[in-house]
Write a protein that holds these residues in place. Structure first.
Motif, PDB file in Angstrom:
ATOM      1  N   ASN A 144      12.162  25.150  23.971  1.00 25.83           N
ATOM      2  CA  ASN A 144      11.747  25.277  22.578  1.00 25.83           C
ATOM      3  C   ASN A 144      10.675  24.258  22.208  1.00 25.83           C
ATOM      4  O   ASN A 144       9.809  24.529  21.387  1.00 25.83           O
ATOM      5  CB  ASN A 144      12.964  25.146  21.653  1.00 25.83           C
ATOM      6  N   HIS A 145      10.733  23.077  22.838  1.00 25.05           N
ATOM      7  CA  HIS A 145       9.720  22.083  22.493  1.00 25.05           C
ATOM      8  C   HIS A 145       8.348  22.492  23.040  1.00 25.05           C
ATOM      9  O   HIS A 145       7.352  22.486  22.334  1.00 25.05           O
ATOM     10  CB  HIS A 145      10.109  20.690  22.997  1.00 25.05           C
ATOM     11  N   THR A 146       8.323  22.886  24.311  1.00 20.23           N
ATOM     12  CA  THR A 146       7.044  23.324  24.885  1.00 20.23           C
ATOM     13  C   THR A 146       6.520  24.544  24.116  1.00 20.23           C
ATOM     14  O   THR A 146       5.325  24.641  23.824  1.00 20.23           O
ATOM     15  CB  THR A 146       7.217  23.647  26.381  1.00 20.23           C
ATOM     16  N   THR A 152       6.960  25.151  21.029  1.00 19.87           N
ATOM     17  CA  THR A 152       6.432  24.694  19.741  1.00 19.87           C
ATOM     18  C   THR A 152       4.969  24.280  19.888  1.00 19.87           C
ATOM     19  O   THR A 152       4.143  24.565  19.023  1.00 19.87           O
ATOM     20  CB  THR A 152       7.267  23.512  19.209  1.00 19.87           C
ATOM     21  N   HIS A 153       4.652  23.628  21.009  1.00 17.86           N
ATOM     22  CA  HIS A 153       3.252  23.257  21.244  1.00 17.86           C
ATOM     23  C   HIS A 153       2.389  24.511  21.417  1.00 17.86           C
ATOM     24  O   HIS A 153       1.278  24.580  20.898  1.00 17.86           O
ATOM     25  CB  HIS A 153       3.137  22.358  22.485  1.00 17.86           C
ATOM     26  N   LEU A 154       2.916  25.502  22.136  1.00 19.16           N
ATOM     27  CA  LEU A 154       2.169  26.758  22.305  1.00 19.16           C
ATOM     28  C   LEU A 154       1.966  27.430  20.947  1.00 19.16           C
ATOM     29  O   LEU A 154       0.903  27.979  20.656  1.00 19.16           O
ATOM     30  CB  LEU A 154       2.926  27.718  23.235  1.00 19.16           C
ATOM     31  N   LYS A 164      -3.342  19.868  23.229  1.00 24.73           N
ATOM     32  CA  LYS A 164      -3.186  18.434  23.475  1.00 24.73           C
ATOM     33  C   LYS A 164      -2.471  17.870  22.261  1.00 24.73           C
ATOM     34  O   LYS A 164      -2.977  17.962  21.155  1.00 24.73           O
ATOM     35  CB  LYS A 164      -4.564  17.766  23.585  1.00 24.73           C
ATOM     36  N   GLU A 165      -1.294  17.301  22.474  1.00 28.56           N
ATOM     37  CA  GLU A 165      -0.573  16.736  21.338  1.00 28.56           C
ATOM     38  C   GLU A 165      -0.013  15.370  21.693  1.00 28.56           C
ATOM     39  O   GLU A 165       0.417  15.154  22.826  1.00 28.56           O
ATOM     40  CB  GLU A 165       0.604  17.642  20.929  1.00 28.56           C
ATOM     41  N   LEU A 166      -0.014  14.479  20.699  1.00 33.97           N
ATOM     42  CA  LEU A 166       0.696  13.224  20.873  1.00 33.97           C
ATOM     43  C   LEU A 166       2.167  13.542  20.673  1.00 33.97           C
ATOM     44  O   LEU A 166       2.542  14.087  19.648  1.00 33.97           O
ATOM     45  CB  LEU A 166       0.243  12.200  19.834  1.00 33.97           C
ATOM     46  N   CYS A 167       2.997  13.240  21.648  1.00 36.45           N
ATOM     47  CA  CYS A 167       4.374  13.705  21.571  1.00 36.45           C
ATOM     48  C   CYS A 167       5.265  12.881  22.483  1.00 36.45           C
ATOM     49  O   CYS A 167       4.915  12.598  23.622  1.00 36.45           O
ATOM     50  CB  CYS A 167       4.424  15.180  21.980  1.00 36.45           C
ATOM     51  N   GLY A 168       6.420  12.483  21.968  1.00 35.92           N
ATOM     52  CA  GLY A 168       7.348  11.701  22.779  1.00 35.92           C
ATOM     53  C   GLY A 168       8.479  12.544  23.328  1.00 35.92           C
ATOM     54  O   GLY A 168       9.402  12.029  23.943  1.00 35.92           O
ATOM     55  N   THR A 180      10.737  15.769  25.247  1.00 38.18           N
ATOM     56  CA  THR A 180      10.939  16.182  26.634  1.00 38.18           C
ATOM     57  C   THR A 180      10.471  17.619  26.793  1.00 38.18           C
ATOM     58  O   THR A 180      10.730  18.463  25.948  1.00 38.18           O
ATOM     59  CB  THR A 180      12.422  16.086  27.024  1.00 38.18           C
ATOM     60  N   HIS A 181       9.746  17.865  27.887  1.00 37.99           N
ATOM     61  CA  HIS A 181       9.114  19.170  28.067  1.00 37.99           C
ATOM     62  C   HIS A 181       9.453  19.795  29.415  1.00 37.99           C
ATOM     63  O   HIS A 181      10.051  19.155  30.285  1.00 37.99           O
ATOM     64  CB  HIS A 181       7.593  19.025  27.943  1.00 37.99           C
ATOM     65  N   LEU A 182       9.001  21.039  29.575  1.00 41.96           N
ATOM     66  CA  LEU A 182       9.126  21.731  30.851  1.00 41.96           C
ATOM     67  C   LEU A 182       7.996  21.267  31.769  1.00 41.96           C
ATOM     68  O   LEU A 182       7.074  20.582  31.332  1.00 41.96           O
ATOM     69  CB  LEU A 182       8.991  23.244  30.628  1.00 41.96           C
TER      70      LEU A 182
HETATM   71 ZN   LIG Z   1       5.932  17.728  20.718  1.00 41.38          ZN
END
Ligand SMILES: [Zn+2]
Ligand SMILES: [Zn+2]
Length: 687
Positions: A374-376, A378-380, A474-478, A480-482
């Motif tokens: 879901n986090h990845t 969200t970036h998409l 490209k996002e500033l993000c802390g 956890t991703h795939l």
């Molecule tokens: Zn993020």
């Protein structure tokens, strides 16, 4: 200047202006007034960009520099009155910059916090413009002028100017409307006989919620001879200021480590790569109090030296899992990030734990993967939104959980169905192309230069983590991703709507949840087609056929029933009771629908004069009531809607309509037997 003998830079006659000031810090002044030399001396320098620009460009003040001049000219040109004092003009020129850049940074006008500041500046500007004779929305027209002016340092501004214009325009319109209708608002709120103190408090309320200027309210009160206490107004203003102060203090408290009894150590986060790790308990909190030990069944917050648990932050929920030491098990239900510490929140399932215990920290890996999907995604989503809707789209907030994601963003229009479908389609294309993700540590300035999107609600340190996908995100993000987008599987939007003016929300699901949802829909379609005796492919046609057949049959049935009614009308009319020369026709008509009830009333009206007609019927557990009054009675002052509302009350329902026809409904059909009695009573009262 003032030509005085003592005229010096300290004089405020205007002969001297401050361009740049330097403070040489040399001494520490002790309480007994002796000066003690500082071990490290320093120079504090203060220079205003606009002030220096004025000097360099040889003009007399900030507003004549090229940073402001085009704005000032535009305002003066549009002013209806002759501009005698430029103060109003300068104020607007200054405000518009603040407004545009606040919105640019994602702070939209609202009734809270920063948003309220923006709203107030817009209202103030409107008032300045009003005194310049500009009474129509105007600020929004300044956005293109400003974006032209700021083209070089802020090229992005030009792309977003229309969206920002729209936000300002809507705000201006609503405030101007408030001002224009203030007369009726004031009349409505200031009831005659109101005390001066109450009037003062009310004036503040109108100022605070509608932005009604105090002067305007005071003028009106003066004209209407209502006394007003300025003291009451000031007291409310002061109270409100203190409220907002304590509010922001409270916000700080949540992150106050001392308040939680925590030492300001740091929990090292190892969870970007590891799903389990060896660690040591350094603190245990029970109901916000330090304890050294916890045992079975007790709830607590545990802090470890290092942890692979992601603490809720940046919209991503915290991990769940277990802390294990031999046979002792602490179930972690949630993890929160407080300052630089990660709190493991949960309860002891088995055994006991004490400070210093070595533990194995294990996160719920399946849930972590769901969250990462879901986090990845969200970036998409953010990338797709900017592609389809435009670059004005800015994150306003997000929630990344295991079962779904939610993304709030700036966009001033509705999103059409084709747009929404396109967004979902693009994201699924990104997924199918299986782009890999890269994570880099960078200087904040460097990341921004590369065009990384930052979320204004987040505070960033100098070193930032930049998450990139392909060449489109490209996002500033802390978070956890795939490793790559293909792991998302499927992406489906489940909801889209508006959450506030200019802010929209999309909710979506991914992976297994999305798959299950599709399966469920497929199953429903399968059942529907089975009921229609056809295949899923033909279900739609079959359903349409069935519905139109149903309609035809229904129409036929209706006309048959009307024929039947026509025959029984004679019967119904014969049963009419005469009350002081008025015919009362009353009958229960079984399961007739509203349409037929209405037609029956019309049929009776054609047959009888001086008649009040009342029919009742039951339909799917509800009681229906219709009331007709013949025209001759309407002219004598009978009103079907008034009669029915009295009767409806007696059976616990509600009704209304016209003078000659009205209808009512109620949930309690069993109370019909009282209706006729009530009807007689009501009609008798009218006579
Ligand atoms: Zn993020
Ligand atoms: Zn002077």
């Amino acid at each position: 200047g003032c030509r005085g003998a003592h005229c010096s830079p300290a004089c405020d006659c205007g002969r001297f202006i401050e361009v740049w000031n330097l403070v040489f810090t040399q001494y520490n002044r002790l309480e007994n007034a002796t000066l003690e030399p500082l071990p490290k001396k320093n120079i504090d320098t203060g220079m205003g960009l606009e002030r220096l620009a004025a000097v360099m460009q040889g003009v007399r003040n900030n507003f004549e520099t090229d940073l402001f001049k085009p704005l000032v000219c535009e305002i003066v040109r549009s002013s209806e009155n002759e501009v005698t004092s430029k103060e109003n003009v300068f104020a607007v020129a200054d405000h518009i910059r603040a407004i545009v850049f606040a919105i640019y940074d994602g702070v939209l006008p609202s009734n809270e916090g920063r948003g309220y500041v923006v709203r107030k500046i817009i209202r103030k500007s409107s008032l300045h413009l009003k005194s310049l004779g500009i009474k129509k929305p105007f600020l929004y027209k300044m956005v293109p002028v400003l974006s032209e002016l700021m083209q070089k340092p802020y090229p992005e501004l030009k792309k977003r100017r229309e969206n920002i214009s729209e936000i300002i325009l809507a705000e201006e319109k609503s405030f101007i409307n408030t001002l224009e209708t203030s007369d009726s608002l004031l009349k409505e709120r200031f009831t005659p006989g109101i005390s001066a103190w109450q009037a003062g408090k009310l004036a503040f309320e109108l100022y605070d919620t509608y932005g009604l200027p105090l002067e305007l309210t005071m003028d009106w009160l003066d004209k209407h001879k209502i006394k007003f206490s300025k003291e009451a107004f000031d007291q409310e203003l002061k109270a409100q200021k203190e409220r907002s102060k304590s509010q922001s203090a409270m916000k700080g408290d949540v992150f106050d480590l001392k308040g939680l009894g925590l030492a300001a150590g740091e929990t090292k986060f190892t969870g970007y790569k590891d799903y389990q790790t060896k660690s040591k308990i350094i603190k245990i909190l029970k109901a916000s109090k330090d304890v050294s030990e916890i045992s079975e069944g007790e709830n607590a917050k545990v802090i470890l030296k290092n942890s692979c648990f992601y603490g809720e932050s940046g919209g991503q929920v915290g991990d769940s899992g277990e802390l294990i030491n031999g046979n002792n098990i602490f179930r972690v239900l949630d993890a929160k990030k407080i300052g630089k510490n990660i709190l493991h929140i949960g309860r002891v399932n088995q055994g006991k734990f004490k400070i210093g215990d070595e533990v194995k920290a294990i996160i719920d890996a399946k849930r972590r993967l769901d969250i990462a999907r879901n986090h990845t995604a969200t970036h998409l989503l953010q990338a797709a939104l900017r592609k389809v809707l435009g670059e004005h789209v800015q994150q306003q907030g997000s929630l990344v959980a295991g079962d779904k994601l939610r993304f709030d963003f700036t966009h001033f229009k509705d999103i059409s169905q084709p747009e929404l479908e396109r967004i979902e389609e693009i994201i699924n294309e990104y997924i199918a192309k299986n782009f890999s993700l890269t994570v880099e540590e960078k200087e904040l300035s460097e990341a921004k230069k590369e065009g990384a999107l930052a979320f204004f609600g987040e505070k960033y340190e100098d070193k930032v983590r930049m998450v990139s996908i392909g060449d489109f995100s490209k996002e500033l993000c802390g978070g956890t991703h795939l490793n790559s987008t293909g792991e998302i599987g499927i992406f489906r939007i489940i909801h889209e709507g508006s959450v506030a003016r200019g802010i929209r929300r999309i909710e979506a699901v991914t992976g297994e949840v999305a798959y299950k949802m599709v399966k469920h829909q497929e199953k429903t379609l399968g059942e529907v087609s089975r009921m229609l005796n056809t295949t899923p492919e033909n279900a739609l046609n079959a359903l349409e056929d069935n519905l139109s057949k149903l309609k035809r049959v229904g129409k036929k049935l209706d006309s048959q029933m009307i024929e039947g009614l026509r025959a029984s009308i004679e019967e119904i009319v014969k049963e009419a009771q005469i009350l002081d020369g008025i015919s009362l026709v009353y009958k229960e008509l079984g399961g007739l629908g509203m349409d037929l009830l209405r037609k029956t009333v019309d049929l009776v009206k054609q047959k009888v004069k001086n008649c009040v007609i009342c029919f009742t019927a039951r339909q799917s557990g509800r009681a229906l009531l219709v009331m007709g009054v013949t025209d001759d009675l309407v002219q004598k002052g009978f009103d079907a809607s008034k009669i029915i509302s009295q009767i409806a009350q007696s059976i616990g329902g509600k009704g209304g309509g016209r003078k000659d026809f009205a209808q009512a409904g109620s949930q309690a059909p069993e109370s019909f037997n009282t209706v006729f009695e009530k009807l007689r009573e009501v009609v008798r009262q009218i006579k």
